[in-house]
Write an enzyme that holds these catalytic residues in place. Structure first.
Site, PDB file in Angstrom:
ATOM      1  CG  HIS A 290      -3.936  -3.720   3.388  1.00 41.39           C
ATOM      2  ND1 HIS A 290      -2.459  -3.341   3.928  1.00 41.39           N
ATOM      3  CD2 HIS A 290      -4.247  -2.399   2.716  1.00 41.39           C
ATOM      4  CE1 HIS A 290      -2.275  -1.966   3.925  1.00 41.39           C
ATOM      5  NE2 HIS A 290      -3.184  -1.397   3.082  1.00 41.39           N
TER       6      HIS A 290
ATOM      7  CB  CYS B 233      -0.779  -0.201   1.286  1.00 39.99           C
ATOM      8  SG  CYS B 233      -2.240   1.069   0.932  1.00 39.99           S
TER       9      CYS B 233
END
Length: 477
Positions: free
Chosen positions: A423, A326
């Site tokens: 994630h 991310c």
């Protein structure tokens, strides 16, 4: 409602254990936290985000996480400001002072979410935030006694004996809160006791006599707490291994969604080091993870201030591997641009240059669960996205994964630097085994979801053995 004498007294874990205990009694139970402050968030089935602790508590209840379980989520972006998420959606960023003015207007959304949960379940167990003794924050409070009085819910006050001074914690809280707030307290309990509990008998009686509040027990230290997904800090109590595939994660100042690492902590063939500020990258690191962050450009400056940019370059020259997740993925590129000042002052920052990509921050936040296929192994896995910004560049021609047939993430030409927006990938047991296997790391066959379920059951058993669970659940009205 479980309130604490301070932060990190174990409220989240206690609510999870109570939820599991209530569920095992045949009750339909749901968790609720009016206001949470955390950069460790979970994506919900209704397309929003809530604090990670409420997602774990939902699991303890046998429920999918919903935005109503945590209607106000504050995600710190700077030392004095945070992103404000209401019922799963970002509405603004605000300084701590301006949030104080906004906070009273959020009670309507809090009560709306609470009423939906109470109408759908036999029991709702509420978690407070911080401490009701923070009387400077009492005006307009929606997190502790302000909510308790608005919803008319009984409160159990939790003290943490491990940090010392638990008698003063509990007695002192009664001394400083308003009498009308103190009247809502139905009792207390003491958490995190180490050693012979009988040694605290006199202290326990003193608290009860001095406050007039009944006690619901003293809970000994629960040694397996580190196996549960953490919200505010990676567990300090996970086993420290000297051998195994060495993964080093950079503890960024605004680190987010670091529960990505929880399944790796439980792999006996893996050694995980959280590298704090001021520490050099260990020379024996096999792989470095640059994790998610709530402030990509801010944490790029933080990373450079630690000298980690030089450490990463040396690690890469030695043949080491790097994974960015991310915000960490964004940092690995050439440039991170924020022309509209979404995460802070408008501008752009030079990236670390390990990947040929450039990132532009955009107002829209992507929040979704995804099914992906890992590019290197061909293994399908589940994960989730929770980010702003779009990244593109020539290294995207070598994607980390594909999602619905589209390229996701990027891999460097030498194959040793990878980045992804996804994630939660290591919770997928098949993917985790395949990913570690590429590095020759030993895997255990761990089924992570089952391990978390077993730990929740063990927590409920532990609480049943030492606390008056029947009395606690009997407070509900």
């Amino acid at each position: 409602m479980i309130q604490g004498t301070g932060s990190d007294v174990g409220k989240s874990m206690l609510v999870a254990g109570l939820c599991r205990a209530a569920r095992r009694r045949g009750l339909s139970v749901a968790p609720f936290k009016p206001q949470n402050m955390s950069n460790n968030a979970a994506v919900t089935g209704d397309g929003g985000e809530i604090g990670r602790a409420q997602a774990l508590q939902a699991m303890a209840c046998g429920l999918e996480p919903l935005t109503d379980m945590n209607p106000v989520l504050l995600k710190p972006e700077t030392d004095v400001g945070a992103q404000i998420v209401v019922q799963g959606r970002r509405i603004a960023s605000a300084s701590a002072r301006s949030y104080g003015d906004l906070k009273p207007t959020l009670m309507a959304a809090v009560m709306e979410s609470f009423r939906r949960l109470t109408s759908a379940h036999d029991l709702v167990i509420v978690e407070g935030a911080g401490s009701p003794a923070e009387i400077n924050l009492r005006a307009g409070d929606i997190a502790n006694m302000g909510f308790a009085r608005a919803a008319d819910v009984p409160v159990v006050l939790v003290g943490d004996i491990d940090r010392g001074g638990v008698i003063a914690q509990i007695v002192g809280t009664q001394a400083v809160i308003e009498p009308e707030d103190a009247a809502l307290v139905a009792g207390f309990l003491v958490n995190k006791f180490r050693g012979d509990v009988s040694l605290f008998d006199d202290g326990y009686r003193f608290i009860a006599d001095r406050t007039g509040w009944p006690g619901f027990g003293v809970l000994p230290w629960f040694g397996d707490a580190w196996k549960l997904p953490a919200e505010d800090a990676l567990s300090l109590y996970a086993p420290k291994r000297e051998q195994g595939f060495h993964i080093v994660c950079l503890a960024l100042s605004r680190i987010a969604n670091f529960d990505d690492l929880d399944p790796l902590l439980q792999e006996p063939g893996v050694r995980v080091t959280m590298l704090g500020p001021g520490r050099a990258l260990p020379g024996d690191a096999d792989l470095v993870i640059v994790p998610g962050t709530k402030s990509t450009r801010g944490d790029l400056a933080f990373l450079r201030a630690q000298g980690w940019d030089l450490d990463l370059a040396a690690h890469h020259r030695r043949g080491g591997h790097i994974l960015g997740i991310c915000g960490g993925y964004q940092m690995l590129g050439r440039v991170v641009a924020d022309p509209d000042g979404i995460e802070g002052p408008a501008g752009e920052t030079e990236g670390l240059g390990f990947l040929e990509i450039e990132t532009v921050m955009t107002p829209e936040k992507r929040l979704c669960e995804v099914e992906a296929v890992h590019g290197a192994s061909g293994v399908p896995f589940r994960g989730y996205e929770i980010h702003i910004g779009q990244s593109d560049g020539s290294d995207r021609a070598r994607p980390f994964a594909t999602v619905a047939g589209a390229a996701e993430g990027a891999i460097s030409a030498d194959g040793r630097v990878e980045g992804s927006y996804l994630h939660g990938m290591f919770r997928d047991d098949r993917f985790r085994a395949a990913w570690l296997g590429r590095f020759g790391a030993a895997t255990s066959g761990l089924v992570h979801g089952e391990a978390v379920e077993r730990t929740l059951d063990a927590l409920a058993d532990h609480m049943e053995a030492h606390l008056d669970i029947g009395g606690l659940l009997g407070l509900a009205r």
